[in-house]
Design an enzyme around this catalytic site. Structure first.
Site, PDB file in Angstrom:
ATOM      1  N   THR A  67     -31.362   8.648   7.871  1.00 31.59           N
ATOM      2  CA  THR A  67     -32.536   8.614   6.986  1.00 31.59           C
ATOM      3  C   THR A  67     -33.814   8.655   7.820  1.00 31.59           C
ATOM      4  O   THR A  67     -33.920   7.942   8.824  1.00 31.59           O
ATOM      5  CB  THR A  67     -32.550   7.293   6.173  1.00 31.59           C
ATOM      6  OG1 THR A  67     -31.322   7.176   5.454  1.00 31.59           O
ATOM      7  CG2 THR A  67     -33.718   7.238   5.194  1.00 31.59           C
ATOM      8  N   HIS A  80     -30.466   5.642  12.731  1.00 21.92           N
ATOM      9  CA  HIS A  80     -29.026   5.378  12.765  1.00 21.92           C
ATOM     10  C   HIS A  80     -28.299   6.254  11.758  1.00 21.92           C
ATOM     11  O   HIS A  80     -28.919   6.832  10.865  1.00 21.92           O
ATOM     12  CB  HIS A  80     -28.774   3.915  12.384  1.00 21.92           C
ATOM     13  CG  HIS A  80     -29.061   3.683  10.923  1.00 21.92           C
ATOM     14  ND1 HIS A  80     -30.346   3.523  10.450  1.00 21.92           N
ATOM     15  CD2 HIS A  80     -28.247   3.651   9.841  1.00 21.92           C
ATOM     16  CE1 HIS A  80     -30.303   3.393   9.126  1.00 21.92           C
ATOM     17  NE2 HIS A  80     -29.043   3.472   8.729  1.00 21.92           N
ATOM     18  N   HIS A  95     -25.523  10.785   7.507  1.00 20.61           N
ATOM     19  CA  HIS A  95     -26.906  11.239   7.670  1.00 20.61           C
ATOM     20  C   HIS A  95     -27.711  10.186   8.409  1.00 20.61           C
ATOM     21  O   HIS A  95     -27.275   9.036   8.540  1.00 20.61           O
ATOM     22  CB  HIS A  95     -27.544  11.455   6.289  1.00 20.61           C
ATOM     23  CG  HIS A  95     -27.794  10.158   5.586  1.00 20.61           C
ATOM     24  ND1 HIS A  95     -26.812   9.506   4.857  1.00 20.61           N
ATOM     25  CD2 HIS A  95     -28.880   9.356   5.547  1.00 20.61           C
ATOM     26  CE1 HIS A  95     -27.286   8.371   4.391  1.00 20.61           C
ATOM     27  NE2 HIS A  95     -28.551   8.235   4.794  1.00 20.61           N
TER      28      HIS A  95
HETATM   29  O1  ACK Z   1     -27.734   4.272   5.723  1.00 20.23           O
HETATM   30  P1  ACK Z   1     -29.077   4.524   5.218  1.00 20.23           P
HETATM   31  O2  ACK Z   1     -30.146   4.896   6.163  1.00 20.23           O
HETATM   32  O3  ACK Z   1     -29.575   3.288   4.343  1.00 20.23           O
HETATM   33  O4  ACK Z   1     -29.004   5.573   4.052  1.00 20.23           O
HETATM   34  C1  ACK Z   1     -29.146   4.996   2.796  1.00 20.23           C
HETATM   35  C2  ACK Z   1     -30.076   5.817   1.927  1.00 20.23           C
HETATM   36  O5  ACK Z   1     -31.366   5.229   2.050  1.00 20.23           O
HETATM   37  C3  ACK Z   1     -29.681   5.810   0.444  1.00 20.23           C
HETATM   38  O6  ACK Z   1     -29.547   4.511  -0.003  1.00 20.23           O
HETATM   39  C4  ACK Z   1     -31.328   4.114   2.911  1.00 20.23           C
HETATM   40  N1  ACK Z   1     -32.177   3.065   2.346  1.00 20.23           N
HETATM   41  C5  ACK Z   1     -31.996   2.384   1.183  1.00 20.23           C
HETATM   42  N2  ACK Z   1     -33.003   1.533   0.970  1.00 20.23           N
HETATM   43  C6  ACK Z   1     -33.863   1.658   2.029  1.00 20.23           C
HETATM   44  C7  ACK Z   1     -35.093   1.048   2.394  1.00 20.23           C
HETATM   45  N3  ACK Z   1     -35.672   0.124   1.630  1.00 20.23           N
HETATM   46  N4  ACK Z   1     -35.677   1.433   3.547  1.00 20.23           N
HETATM   47  C8  ACK Z   1     -35.118   2.361   4.335  1.00 20.23           C
HETATM   48  N5  ACK Z   1     -33.963   2.985   4.047  1.00 20.23           N
HETATM   49  C9  ACK Z   1     -33.336   2.639   2.920  1.00 20.23           C
HETATM   50  C10 ACK Z   1     -29.884   3.703   3.008  1.00 20.23           C
END
Ligand code: ACK
Length: 216
Positions: free
Chosen positions: A73, A147, A71
Site C-alpha cells: 500500500t 511492506h 501488494h
Molecule cells: O496490508 P495493507 O497495507 O494494510 O493493505 C491493506 C489495505 O489497506 C486494505 O485494507 C491497508 N490499510 C487499511 N487501513 C489502513 C490505514 N488506516 N492506514 C494505512 N493503511 C491501511 C491494509
C-alpha cells in the site's frame, strides 16, 4: 459532485504481478515453517505471546490466514475519507511496473509480512505522513512502513502488518539490537521481544509490481 467522490479507491499501491505471487508466498511459508521448528522460537513461545496461553505447540501455518492480493500500500484513501486522499495525485505513474525489493520477512503474534525497501523514485509515491500516524515511529525515515502483508492471525486486520513493522524498527532505532538467534540460509534471524521476529534477507527478493489502485 457525488460521482467524483466515488472515484477514489480504497487504496493505491504496488500490486505484485501474478507471476511472482506464488514465489513470495512459498518463501514466506518456508520461513514460517522453519521458525516453527526452532528451539528458540519454542522457548519464547512458551512465555506466550502467540496464544496468550501457556500452550507449547502452535502450528504457525494454520495460525496465519493468507492475505488475498499481495501488494504494498502507498496511500490508503478509504474512498476519499482519509486525509490527503484527494491530493494524492499520481496519475502519470498509474499502471507503471516497478521493481520492489523485499529486504526482510517478519512475524509477530498478529501478522506475517515482508519489509519493502523503497528506492528514491519509489519514495516519490510515498505519503509524507505514513510513519507519522504512529507516535513511536514518527522519527523513522520516510518509507519505513512499506511492506507486503502476507498473513494475519484470526481477527487481525491487515493494517496491523505495517504497524508491527514500525514497532520492530522503532525498537531497532531505540538502540536495542535484538537478540541474534540464528544465521539461516536466507539471512539472519533476530528476536525483538514480545513475539517479534525479523529475518533480514541476505539477498533481497526483487519482484515486479504494478502501481495501481484497489476499489473492492
Ligand atoms: O496490508 P495493507 O497495507 O494494510 O493493505 C491493506 C489495505 O489497506 C486494505 O485494507 C491497508 N490499510 C487499511 N487501513 C489502513 C490505514 N488506516 N492506514 C494505512 N493503511 C491501511 C491494509
Amino acid at each position: 459532485g457525488h460521482l467524483e467522490e466515488m472515484s477514489l479507491p480504497l487504496f493505491f499501491g504496488w500490486f505484485l504481478l501474478s507471476s511472482v505471487q506464488d514465489k513470495v508466498r512459498c518463501t514466506s511459508m518456508d520461513f514460517v515453517k522453519t521458525l516453527d521448528t526452532l528451539e528458540a522460537f519454542k522457548k519464547h513461545f512458551i512465555d506466550c505471546e502467540f496464544t496468550g496461553k501457556a500452550e507449547k505447540e502452535v502450528d504457525l501455518e494454520q495460525y496465519f490466514k493468507p492475505t488475498e492480493i499481495l501488494h504494498c500500500t502507498t496511500k490508503f484513501c478509504n474512498y476519499g475519507k482519509k486525509d490527503g486522499a484527494k491530493e494524492y495525485a499520481v496519475k502519470d505513474l498509474y499502471g507503471s511496473v516497478f521493481e520492489l525489493s523485499l529486504s526482510a520477512l517478519f512475524v509477530t503474534p498478529r501478522t506475517v509480512g515482508a519489509r519493502v525497501s523503497l528506492t528514491e523514485e519509489q519514495l516519490l509515491l510515498w505519503p509524507a505522513d505514513a510513519e507519522k500516524e504512529v507516535e513511536a515511529s514518527a522519527s523513522l525515515p520516510l518509507g519505513s512502513r512499506a511492506h507486503v502483508s502476507l498473513g494475519c492471525a484470526e481477527g487481525v486486520e491487515p493494517v496491523q502488518t505495517g504497524l508491527d513493522l514500525l514497532e520492530i524498527l522503532a525498537v531497532q532505532q531505540g538502540g536495542q539490537s535484538g537478540e541474534l538467534v540464528e544465521e539461516m540460509e536466507l539471512g539472519s534471524l533476530t528476536y525483538y521481544g514480545e513475539g517479534r521476529w525479523l529475518l533480514s534477507l541476505r539477498e533481497p527478493i526483487c519482484v515486479p509490481a504494478c502501481f495501481s489502485s484497489f476499489y473492492g
